[in-house]
Enzyme design. Sequence first.
Site, mmCIF file in Angstrom:
data_model
loop_
_atom_site.group_PDB
_atom_site.id
_atom_site.type_symbol
_atom_site.label_atom_id
_atom_site.label_comp_id
_atom_site.label_asym_id
_atom_site.label_seq_id
_atom_site.Cartn_x
_atom_site.Cartn_y
_atom_site.Cartn_z
ATOM 1 C CB CYS A 1 -1.358 6.790 1.712
ATOM 2 S SG CYS A 1 -2.471 5.804 2.723
ATOM 3 C CD GLU B 1 -2.112 2.171 1.627
ATOM 4 O OE1 GLU B 1 -1.479 3.038 0.980
ATOM 5 O OE2 GLU B 1 -2.673 2.398 2.698
#
Length: 501
Positions: free
Chosen positions: A294, A260
Amino acid sequence: MAIPMPTRQLFIDGEWREPILKKRIPIVNPATEEVIGDIPAATTEDVDVAVNAARRALSRNKGKDWAKAPGAVRAKYLRAIAAKVNERKTDLAKLEALDCGKPLDEAVWDMDDVAGCFEFYADLAEGLDAKQKAPVSLPMESFKSYVLKQPLGVVGLITPWNYPLLMAVWKVAPSLAAGCTAILKPSELASVTCLELADICREVGLPPGVLNVLTGFGSEAGAPLASHPGVDKIAFTGSFATGSKVMTAAAQLVKPVSMELGGKSPLIVFDDVDLDKAAEWALFGCFWTNGQICSATSRLLVHESIASEFIEKLVKWSKNIKISDPMEEGCRLGPVVSKGQYEKILKFISTAKSEGATILHGGSRPEHLEKGFFIEPTIITDVTTSMQIWREEVFGPVLCVKTFASEDEAIELANDSHYGLGAAVISNDTERCDRISEAFEAGIVWINCSQPCFTQAPWGGVKRSGFGRELGEWGLDNYLSVKQVTLYTSNDPWGWYKSPN
């Protein structure tokens, strides 16, 4: 009210152990720039010890203590951990706020999610046994086939500093539910609550070696963990640059990885919306967690017919955000995590200005805060698609705004990125939202909102934002291998070769 920082060692094989090289890393409070404690710094030598402990835990009593134990046994431990997190929630949230600068209200919310994540995967662990030996339909009656799901083994979990405990638990909870044993390596910039998780595991009697926590620098602890031959899988959350290094290390042993990575997510606002509601979501999507998300929707695309009025509202809403020490009541924007991040973000803003963008609001330290790594919520306009600020992940409270004239143009601008983690659209036209959701090149799509995340739903990206999915049942699958078992059921010989008899 502040809380003293606990002094911890590395957590290996169910006990606290001083790093072999006795190194430690100072903890800096990002709101005051003061050193408020320290954490142990693991090195290659400690990684070896932790991996050996995890391998012993995996095979202890022929695996019956953990890996091959009934799912209900593992679920009992996960629920006990969840209960302890709830019990310690207030202190854990305060430690998190002091360690990484997250507003206290957000940190409390995170702790609720931490406990919920353990509870969710406890339920999945319990249900795993019933799913074993799932039959596979075959075209030949003389064969029967079924599937076993088994833990991958020892897993290395490398996690970031923006959600220090929550994103660690996104990996810890499903890996333990699956029957894996784990080595957690949190970011050196925010490790305190992960060490407290280790203490909780010790309190509830988690079998030794099932979870080991190694704090330290990426180069000294993360890199040897990623390349260690005794680790069967790496799960990583962090930057694209570091993720590619982790993949390279894992590839030498053809070790599975899930990634990720970064993002530069778009949010499209059409001209049929309530401007105030949309403005709040636009700011929340970029400034939540001090802009260090993110999946932050940091590229804002606004329909040209409402752009002027909408941008004016963004500025008004931004001026109303309380910027303060994260421990203060009502704080909605705290400091970024470190001096290095602070300087990096200001450099991004400076470069944007030199390239011709307009810093419409913010862009510097708030006047009322002389110390700490604080940056005002920043809104940048007159941006071109070739500018660094539009293309690269900033990881701070910086929102870039562009206009569009048509739906097709909005989609083209939204997808013009190396990244593909999140994407959002705000419109009252349901069919339009459905079309755009399908067109987005992203792993997560939000409609009429930005950033909500639920343990039950999959999380992950495409393109340079990584691969694999965390959370939900998909998160559990990350840590399971699938084994096919096929049985020949006929009493007749196979008859392919001529019998010598």
